[in-house]
Structure formats: C-alpha cells, structure tokens
Scaffold this active site. Structure first.
Site, short mmCIF file in Angstrom:
data_model
loop_
_atom_site.label_atom_id
_atom_site.label_comp_id
_atom_site.label_asym_id
_atom_site.label_seq_id
_atom_site.Cartn_x
_atom_site.Cartn_y
_atom_site.Cartn_z
N ARG A 87 1.07 -1.36 0.55
CA ARG A 87 0.21 -0.16 -0.42
C ARG A 87 1.06 0.98 -0.19
O ARG A 87 0.92 2.20 -0.63
CB ARG A 87 -1.19 0.16 0.88
CG ARG A 87 -2.29 -1.01 1.26
CD ARG A 87 -2.44 -0.73 2.39
NE ARG A 87 -3.91 -1.72 1.69
CZ ARG A 87 -5.47 -2.22 2.46
NH1 ARG A 87 -4.81 -1.89 3.97
NH2 ARG A 87 -6.39 -2.49 2.25
N LYS A 122 -13.17 -13.87 6.03
CA LYS A 122 -13.70 -12.99 6.85
C LYS A 122 -14.85 -13.34 5.02
O LYS A 122 -15.31 -12.45 4.92
CB LYS A 122 -13.23 -11.97 5.90
CG LYS A 122 -12.05 -11.18 7.56
CD LYS A 122 -11.86 -9.57 7.27
CE LYS A 122 -10.39 -9.23 7.43
NZ LYS A 122 -10.55 -8.01 7.52
#
Ligand code: ADP
Ligand code: MG
Length: 392
Positions: A34, A199
């Site tokens: 990132r 998730k």
C-alpha cells in the site's frame, strides 16, 4: 472524475489522504504494497512543487493515541522508498502538526500521526466529524483523495474534508475505479470469480451480487466450509463461521446449477503446524482442519481461470502464510499469470499473498489495495469517498 492533473498545486498545501494501513511485524512494515501504491501520486505532487501533508490511518486504535498504532514505521518505510526521511508529526491536527505544516517547503512532505487517534475521524455523529474535518481542512489549500481502501467509509478524512477544500482524485483512486469499472459493465466473458480467505461474513453480500454477474464462482479458503456444511459434509476442526451456513445454503439455491464450484479435495492437518495430508472434501476427519484446497481442486480452478476473459480474485485459497498450505493460492496466481484474462486481485491478504509468493504485481491487470472498498464497488454500491469527489 477530476484527478490531480486537473489541479494547480505549485506552492500550495495539499492534504493527501492515503491508505497506508499495512501489516506490521515487530515494529517493521511486513508488506509495503500500500505504501508503494501511494508513491505515484505523492511524487507527482512533490515534483510539481506542492507542499504535501499525508494523512492516513493504521489499525484500530479506538479513537485515542496508542504508540502501538503509531505511523512511525510507515513514515520510516516511506522515507526509505523516497530516499529521504519523512517527518511524522506528534499529533494529527494539534500544535505539532500545525508547526510542521507551517515549516513545509514546496516539494516537501510531512505525515500526520494516525487519523484514528481521534475518535471524531470515524464517528457516526456528523457534528463530531465536521469539527475534525474543519481542523484537517485548516492545514491545507487542496485535498487529494488517494486512499482507495477507505473510500467506502464516511470518515472525516475521506468524506467531510472533501466538502471543505477544492479536491481531486489521486492516481491510485483513478486506477482502481477504472479497473473495477471493467467488472461492472461490458464484462468480457467468461467471467470467473475466485473467492477465498477467512472473512466470510464480510464477503457474502458481494457473493450474492457476483451470482448475477459471474459465469463461474470458484470457492476456496475458509470460505468453502460453510458451503460444505450446507451441503451436508462435516468439516472437522476447520475454521468455520457457523452463523454463515444458512447464508451459504441460500447462495447455493440462488446460483445456477454448477455455477458455484466447491473444493473436491482438501489439505488437512491436526494443527496448522503439521505437514498436511490430502483428503476428499466430503471426508475431512473429525480431528483435522482444512488448511488449503487440494491439488485436484487447484488444477480444476486453475483451468477455469486460465480459460477466462475476465477474473476477479478475492481471498487466498488456504493458509498461504505457511508453506505446506500455499499450493492452492500459488496455483491460482500462476494460472492468472499464464492466462490472458483481465484480472483484478482484491483483498489485503490476497495482494500480500501474491507478493509473498514471488509474483510481480504487473503480472495481473490490477491489484486492488482495497478489500472492502473493491467488494462494495463491484456490487454497485455508492462509496461515500468517491461520491463526494463528484461534488464541487
Ligand atoms: P483478504 O484480506 O484477501 O480479503 P481474508 O482477510 O478474508 O482475505 O482472509 C485471509 C486469511 O485467510 C489469510 O490469513 C489465510 O491464512 C486465511 N485462510 C485462508 N484459508 C484458510 C483456511 N482454510 N483455514 C484457516 N485460515 C485460512
Ligand atoms: Mg484480510
């Protein structure tokens, strides 16, 4: 969408919202994907003489300062990548931040300490967020939105501050939107989706709309277990979100026959440390857990992905962080590298996985920096941080 190319920035103070929410390992940045993704916008701004004020969040410090969530390791890594140190201010909008901004020269960079050290950043209360956004806006002349991973959040630094300053999208946000647009309209087919990871609940909404959009949906990782249970199999001690079994059953019902493809074999072990054995997906022993898709499944998924024209991949196929369980994730990545499809890889851990397994990012059409944001985008939802950029 206006980008920084449409802004005159020379000499002006630019508040740059970036997504620098990276995994840490003992005070070091474990995966700097990132940070690297934020460089093109940052260097374009400094090359053009802007005074750049970077703001970002790290983890969930709970609205108060906590040294464990300081952006210091991120500022250090950014400094290494830029070749000169990046100053981190001691607070986010207080006297230290104001002083550092006042001292900025054209082409200079400072980073504000973690936005989420301030409860107002993520507050649901408009007045609280407004007050904090005022403070952020006071630091700058212009606002640039480049933290794609946060644009689905109505947060002060993502949404409210854009209402207060002339603004534009950074190159990362523009690239993300351009790539994800190709998964929402005029999709080249076959369109094959690979979903995995852990998730599960977070991803089932998107799963539902992918049933409408995709030709085939390949399911691996811990995401497969609610489906196997819904089908009547036992999954031993596998990571299972039991609350999701009913939702999985519903998705199976809504899909066309064969559209959702589940693992036929699984790598199991008593504990994640073990070396792993391959069993049929409907014969996971009661005292074992599934940690990767098996080789037969990996080959089947790879063939489907290789034959695709468009691919969206979100979620590793197994516990790729440990070598014995990285085979499925590697097979998927390799098939995409070998194939011709336009490929979007979404999900923080999925991006980390391809880098950890040694695949160059430019092997893929687009590696999204935003897991939740990319999932909401492809569902056609309105993302507050993007919608606000359309307003002047
Ligand atoms: P992403 O960030 O790409 O959206 P998730 O956060 O949903 O992905 O899940 C990533 C995690 O899922 C990884 O840490 C990986 O170890 C874990 N995982 C994948 N498959 C399994 C499995 N079968 N059992 C346990 N954990 C798994
Ligand atoms: Mg994740």
């Amino acid at each position: 969408m206006k980008t920084i190319d449409d802004l005159a920035v020379d000499g002006l103070r630019v508040l740059l919202r970036a997504d620098l929410n990276v995994p840490l390992d003992g005070g070091r940045v474990a995966d700097d994907g990132r940070i690297r993704a934020s460089l093109p916008t940052l260097t374009a701004l400094t090359d053009r003489g802007a005074r750049v004020i970077i703001c970002a969040h790290l983890g969930r410090p709970g609205g108060k300062p906590d040294p464990a969530y300081s952006l210091a390791p991120v500022a250090a890594r950014l400094g290494e990548l830029l070749g000169h140190p990046v100053e981190l201010t001691a607070d986010t909008t207080g006297s230290a931040a104001c002083a550092a901004v006042a001292a900025l020269h054209p082409g200079g960079v400072v980073m504000l300490e973690n936005l989420r050290f301030n409860a107002a950043e993520t507050s649901k209360d408009d007045a609280q967020r407004s007050h904090f956004a005022d403070q952020l806006a006071d630091l700058a002349d212009l606002y640039v939105s480049d933290g794609f991973g946060a644009v689905h959040r109505k947060h002060a630094s993502v949404y409210d501050v854009a209402l207060r300053l002339p603004h534009a999208a950074g190159y990362l946000v523009k690239a993300e939107v351009d790539a994800l647009d190709r998964l929402t309209a005029n999709i080249r087919r076959p369109y094959v989706v690979a979903l995995g990871g852990a998730k599960v609940a977070d991803k089932f909404d998107a799963f539902g709309s992918l049933i409408t959009a995709a030709d085939r949906i390949l399911v691996g990782g811990a995401m497969a277990f609610p489906f196997l249970v819904a089908r009547g199999d036992k999954v031993g001690t596998s990571l299972l979100e039991a609350s999701q079994v009913a939702a999985a059953a519903d998705l199976l019902k809504r899909a066309t026959p064969g559209q959702i493809e589940l693992p036929s074999d699984v790598v199991v072990a008593a504990e994640p440390g073990g070396s792993g054995a391959v069993v049929a997906a409907d014969a996971i022993p009661a005292d074992q857990m599934g940690l990767d898709i098996g080789p037969q499944t990996a080959a089947r998924f790879a063939a489907a992905l290789f034959a695709a024209q468009t691919v969206f991949w979100n979620g590793p196929m197994g516990m790729f962080e440990r070598k014995p369980y990285s085979g499925g994730t590697r097979a998927v990545a390799q098939a995409l590298a070998d194939g011709e499809a336009f490929t979007v890889v979404g999900g923080g851990d999925t991006g980390a996985a391809i880098r950890a397994l040694g695949f160059a990012e430019d092997t893929f059409g687009h590696v999204s920096t935003g897991g939740g944001a990319s999932l909401e985008f492809i569902q056609g939802k309105t993302l507050p941080g993007l919608a606000v950029l359309e307003q002047s």
